[in-house]
Design a protein around this motif. Sequence first.
Motif, PDB file in Angstrom:
ATOM      1  N   ILE A  98      45.478  38.801  45.036  1.00 60.59           N
ATOM      2  CA  ILE A  98      45.391  37.971  43.803  1.00 60.59           C
ATOM      3  C   ILE A  98      45.142  38.845  42.470  1.00 60.59           C
ATOM      4  N   ASP A  99      45.916  38.692  41.572  1.00 59.44           N
ATOM      5  CA  ASP A  99      45.998  39.389  40.443  1.00 59.44           C
ATOM      6  C   ASP A  99      46.580  38.328  39.182  1.00 59.44           C
ATOM      7  N   ARG A 100      45.310  37.935  38.688  1.00 59.19           N
ATOM      8  CA  ARG A 100      45.633  36.790  37.406  1.00 59.19           C
ATOM      9  C   ARG A 100      46.420  36.968  36.570  1.00 59.19           C
ATOM     10  N   LYS A 101      46.727  38.276  36.143  1.00 55.59           N
ATOM     11  CA  LYS A 101      47.812  38.621  35.151  1.00 55.59           C
ATOM     12  C   LYS A 101      49.024  38.239  35.549  1.00 55.59           C
ATOM     13  N   THR A 126      49.869  31.854  37.838  1.00 56.30           N
ATOM     14  CA  THR A 126      48.729  31.025  38.319  1.00 56.30           C
ATOM     15  C   THR A 126      48.670  30.833  39.804  1.00 56.30           C
ATOM     16  N   PHE A 127      47.423  30.952  40.282  1.00 57.45           N
ATOM     17  CA  PHE A 127      47.374  31.068  41.852  1.00 57.45           C
ATOM     18  C   PHE A 127      46.743  29.737  42.204  1.00 57.45           C
ATOM     19  N   CYS A 166      51.765  31.720  44.244  1.00 55.06           N
ATOM     20  CA  CYS A 166      51.656  32.007  42.887  1.00 55.06           C
ATOM     21  C   CYS A 166      52.778  31.662  42.054  1.00 55.06           C
ATOM     22  N   GLY A 196      39.170  27.320  42.764  1.00 52.55           N
ATOM     23  CA  GLY A 196      39.383  26.991  41.207  1.00 52.55           C
ATOM     24  C   GLY A 196      39.170  25.435  41.243  1.00 52.55           C
TER      25      GLY A 196
END
Length: 603
Positions: free
Chosen positions: A121-124, A127-128, A106, A313
């Motif tokens: 995963i926490d997209r906030k 960027t992962f 991340c 992605g």
Amino acid sequence: MSEFDYKKELTKVPHEPGVYRYFDISGEVIYVGKAKDLKNRVSSYFTNSKQHDRKTLRLVSQIRKIEFTIVHTEFDALLLENQLIKRYQPKYNILLRDDKTYPFVCVTNEHFPRVLTTRRIDRKLGTFYGPFANLKPMYTVLDMFSQLFTIRTCNYNLASENIEAGKFKVCLEYHIGNCKGPCEGKQSETDYNGDIEQIHHILKGNLKPAQEYFKNRMVEAASELAFEQAQKYKEKMDVLQRFQSKSTVVNPKIDDADVFSIASDESTAYVNFMKVVNGTIVQTHTVEIKKKLDEADTDLLAMMVIEFREQYGSQAKEIISNIPLDFDMKAEVTVPQIGDKKKLLDMSLKNVLYFRRERQERAAAEATANASKKDRVLIRLKQDLQLKTIPNRIECFDNSNIQGTNPVSAMVCFIGGKPANKEYRHFSIKTVIGPNDFASMYEVVTRRYTRVLTEGTDMPDLIVIDGGKGQLSAACDALKAMDLYGKVPIIGIAKRLEEIYFPEDNLPLYIDKKSESLKLIQRIRDEAHRFAITYHRDKRSRNSLISELENVEGIGKRTAAKLLKHFKGVKTIREAPFDEVAEIVGKDRALKLKQYFDTIENG
């Protein structure tokens, strides 16, 4: 409802693309499916019962309710089906046997972003990139970042007002050069974000912008006569180059692509995914899918294409596959027959077939759980290397020529998974001048098996060559000259990544690093290396002693070797009775030896 009037339910189903859901008597979703034509697909479950297998008939017998959702296209149906299966996990849908939680890298979206690894995963947060099914490439990339960039590791809130207020002090990372001290305003956010931008490029698999980034900085530093700084940028470019050279590059001209291959049997399917960016394989992942009904490979692969592209992605415009896909995948689907794309597909197929074989044969290995550990390991080795028989007798060869002197080779033998010391052999290289591993390997393999054939002793069940493709090829040439090639299995093991090479196969096999069979091969290889090194040292020491004895008038190399063979050392010769030495070399030479030692002793 105890009885299900399917005819009445079917009158409500339209001739449209969509997703259908079957419920049982308890109201639980037991199956989710997609269709280009909902009416035709759902009707087929109830009107073609003679064509169904036992599992499908069991499903139909439990249906008490039907629901459906109309969508615009079959591709939309595929996406919705994937989401609903994840949500409801119906018992008659496929079971993806991949319950591991793989890590992601991340890049946070805060002031002065950090680079972290996480399994949540926490997209906030940022960027992962990932997931990384194999941890080694992930740590290799992170280690490269530490060499290329000075990224902070603290968790301070480095908003400009906090820095201006002097809330933070630089830590040890600053003093040892791993951070430029943005917490005290010693590095601007614009300069810092320049490095972060390059990290994003590298994690996407695109090294060219980062290479240009350091090249421009190097030129700029050189123009300002800051040659020491320019050299540092040159070294960073070298780090990137070394990393790129170790990556699996297929063809830089190939645009971004996703490669999929599927292999299946009656109850299980296996799917491999490879993500290719700028001709380089940046991610690879293989999964096992447990079938619940008689699912077609095209349906299974279509679902996994959606799953993997979402998980990684990927927005690649090309999908390379070993079977055609009837669905509009929002990307061009090709089944290549020749060229570099075919090589990519072959690599994917090799991985998926190995994965399938490993899973299928694991059951056979587990069936031997009551057998001894020795038997289990050899059975597993037979499976991993696809041997026809259990490799009870394994012979391994290694060369040793430290600094190019006294080249020697050694062969160790393991029987029943254990070292058979009496079978070990040393070889002094006779036909090769100077350090030449390939020619030396050809010589010792030829000498070893010529003698075995002459004396009629046991041939090995497996030959292991310590080295990569070059040493293996030389050993194979020796076997061909003796008409043994193809009659005795032979492999090479390369030290760098513990890759297993087979004759005439450019693609290496990577056995699970925790596998007992790989550990056995490594143990045999290490024992051969130890045995070769020991002999090499003994030979250097012996040659040194022979050289010393040759200082005595009348003592040549052969006589010196004869003395050392009997007395084992120069000290023993010096202390031995005159008559005993004379018995070996005669009175005249014995006298000269006595005079030589007396001269040394008296100075």
